[in-house]
Design a protein around this motif. Structure first.
Motif, PDB file in Angstrom:
ATOM      1  N   LYS A 221       1.090-105.827  17.090  1.00 21.41           N
ATOM      2  CA  LYS A 221       0.506-105.205  15.911  1.00 21.41           C
ATOM      3  C   LYS A 221       1.040-105.818  14.619  1.00 21.41           C
ATOM      4  O   LYS A 221       0.409-105.723  13.575  1.00 21.41           O
ATOM      5  N   ASP A 222       2.213-106.442  14.712  1.00 21.65           N
ATOM      6  CA  ASP A 222       2.816-107.059  13.533  1.00 21.65           C
ATOM      7  C   ASP A 222       2.260-108.451  13.253  1.00 21.65           C
ATOM      8  O   ASP A 222       2.530-109.022  12.201  1.00 21.65           O
ATOM      9  N   ILE A 223       1.527-109.007  14.199  1.00 26.99           N
ATOM     10  CA  ILE A 223       0.994-110.358  14.022  1.00 26.99           C
ATOM     11  C   ILE A 223      -0.225-110.310  13.120  1.00 26.99           C
ATOM     12  O   ILE A 223      -1.243-109.700  13.464  1.00 26.99           O
ATOM     13  N   GLN A 224      -0.132-110.945  11.968  1.00 26.49           N
ATOM     14  CA  GLN A 224      -1.265-111.000  11.065  1.00 26.49           C
ATOM     15  C   GLN A 224      -2.121-112.239  11.316  1.00 26.49           C
ATOM     16  O   GLN A 224      -3.288-112.275  10.936  1.00 26.49           O
ATOM     17  N   ALA A 225      -1.542-113.236  11.934  1.00 27.74           N
ATOM     18  CA  ALA A 225      -2.304-114.444  12.245  1.00 27.74           C
ATOM     19  C   ALA A 225      -3.324-114.165  13.337  1.00 27.74           C
ATOM     20  O   ALA A 225      -3.209-113.199  14.087  1.00 27.74           O
ATOM     21  N   SER A 226      -4.317-115.023  13.406  1.00 31.45           N
ATOM     22  CA  SER A 226      -5.289-114.938  14.481  1.00 31.45           C
ATOM     23  C   SER A 226      -4.667-115.611  15.699  1.00 31.45           C
ATOM     24  O   SER A 226      -4.704-116.815  15.845  1.00 31.45           O
ATOM     25  N   TYR A 227      -4.079-114.816  16.534  1.00 26.57           N
ATOM     26  CA  TYR A 227      -3.297-115.307  17.666  1.00 26.57           C
ATOM     27  C   TYR A 227      -4.232-115.622  18.824  1.00 26.57           C
ATOM     28  O   TYR A 227      -4.873-114.729  19.375  1.00 26.57           O
ATOM     29  N   ILE A 228      -4.311-116.878  19.190  1.00 26.09           N
ATOM     30  CA  ILE A 228      -5.243-117.290  20.240  1.00 26.09           C
ATOM     31  C   ILE A 228      -4.500-117.935  21.404  1.00 26.09           C
ATOM     32  O   ILE A 228      -3.704-118.856  21.223  1.00 26.09           O
ATOM     33  N   GLU A 229      -4.746-117.409  22.575  1.00 25.25           N
ATOM     34  CA  GLU A 229      -4.218-118.007  23.801  1.00 25.25           C
ATOM     35  C   GLU A 229      -5.159-119.153  24.172  1.00 25.25           C
ATOM     36  O   GLU A 229      -6.311-118.923  24.537  1.00 25.25           O
TER      37      GLU A 229
END
Length: 252
Positions: A221-229
């Motif tokens: 929830k703290d990740i503001q980046a668009s986190y892509i696997e």
């Protein structure tokens, strides 16, 4: 097609209006005979690269400590080939998920992207935090954080692609015309930061990349980046898209 778009954006922090805008712009680009994007349109929508999963979002406001990986890392593999003003770029780790290269803590940690340099006059979009816009012009840039589970591949317009190495990362920067970009595999990790700039100087995109680092966060929830696997399945989609694009270009 709607399901395909939803699958593409399901792990990306985008507003509903932004997703609709990308869909509309992608449909327009498919029907355009010219590859040029209008000056006013370029400031409002992401490029067709969004269809490859290059939907870019910027983190950096999270107040956790920046993680500096100063350990020597020679495991990053890189290659690029330019043909007909289009660069085929590949980046990744020689040994994916190598426990000797990436410690147990790093494997399980979560990260966001932190930038130490933002061009003067650029401000984060209030609605869609993945974009930083020039308040007095049409320029904008965005950033995505990829977790590489396989070699990354993309095809972008380019007059020239140059190597870029910082204390924390290694990759390329380049572009053509209004589109400039930089890709950095962060040393000692399986993460890659992708910076995409539009209507802004290449030197500014390079400086943004040179100031990029990873900042550890506590929860997703703290990740503001668009986190892509970036999985083998996403790589297969990219390969198919690039092949079809090349075939279409050859028929013109």
């Amino acid at each position: 097609m709607k399901d395909k778009y939803r699958e593409l954006f399901e792990d990306v922090h985008l507003s509903k209006s932004a997703i609709n805008g990308i869909k509309e712009r992608a449909d327009e680009l498919q029907n355009e005979k010219s590859r040029k994007v209008s000056r006013h349109g370029s400031g409002r929508f992401l490029k067709a690269a969004a269809l490859l999963g290059i939907v870019l979002t910027l983190g950096g406001t999270v107040s956790y400590a920046v993680v500096h990986f100063t350990k020597k890392d020679n495991s990053i593999k890189m290659s690029n080939e330019i043909q007909d003003k289009r660069a085929d770029i590949r980046l990744g780790k020689k040994k994916a998920n190598d426990k000797k290269e990436v410690g147990k803590k790093e494997d399980s940690a979560l990260y966001d992207v932190k930038l130490s340099y933002i061009p003067k006059g650029y401000k984060q979009d209030k609605t869609d935090s993945y974009l930083y816009r020039d308040k007095k012009g049409d320029g904008y840039f965005s950033v995505i954080l990829y977790h590489l589970q396989t070699e990354y591949r993309t095809a972008r317009s380019a007059d020239k692609v140059k190597e870029l190495e910082t204390e924390l990362g290694k990759g390329y920067y380049g572009g053509r015309g209004h589109g400039q970009y930089a890709l950095l595999v962060m040393k000692g990790t399986d993460y890659m930061v992708y910076i995409d700039g539009s209507n802004m100087p290449q030197k500014e995109v390079k400086k943004i990349a040179q100031g990029a680092s990873l900042t550890e966060v506590k929860t997703k929830k703290d990740i503001q980046a668009s986190y892509i696997e970036y999985t083998k399945e996403k790589r297969a989609e990219a390969d198919k898209f690039i092949k079809e694009a090349a075939e279409r270009a050859g028929k013109k």
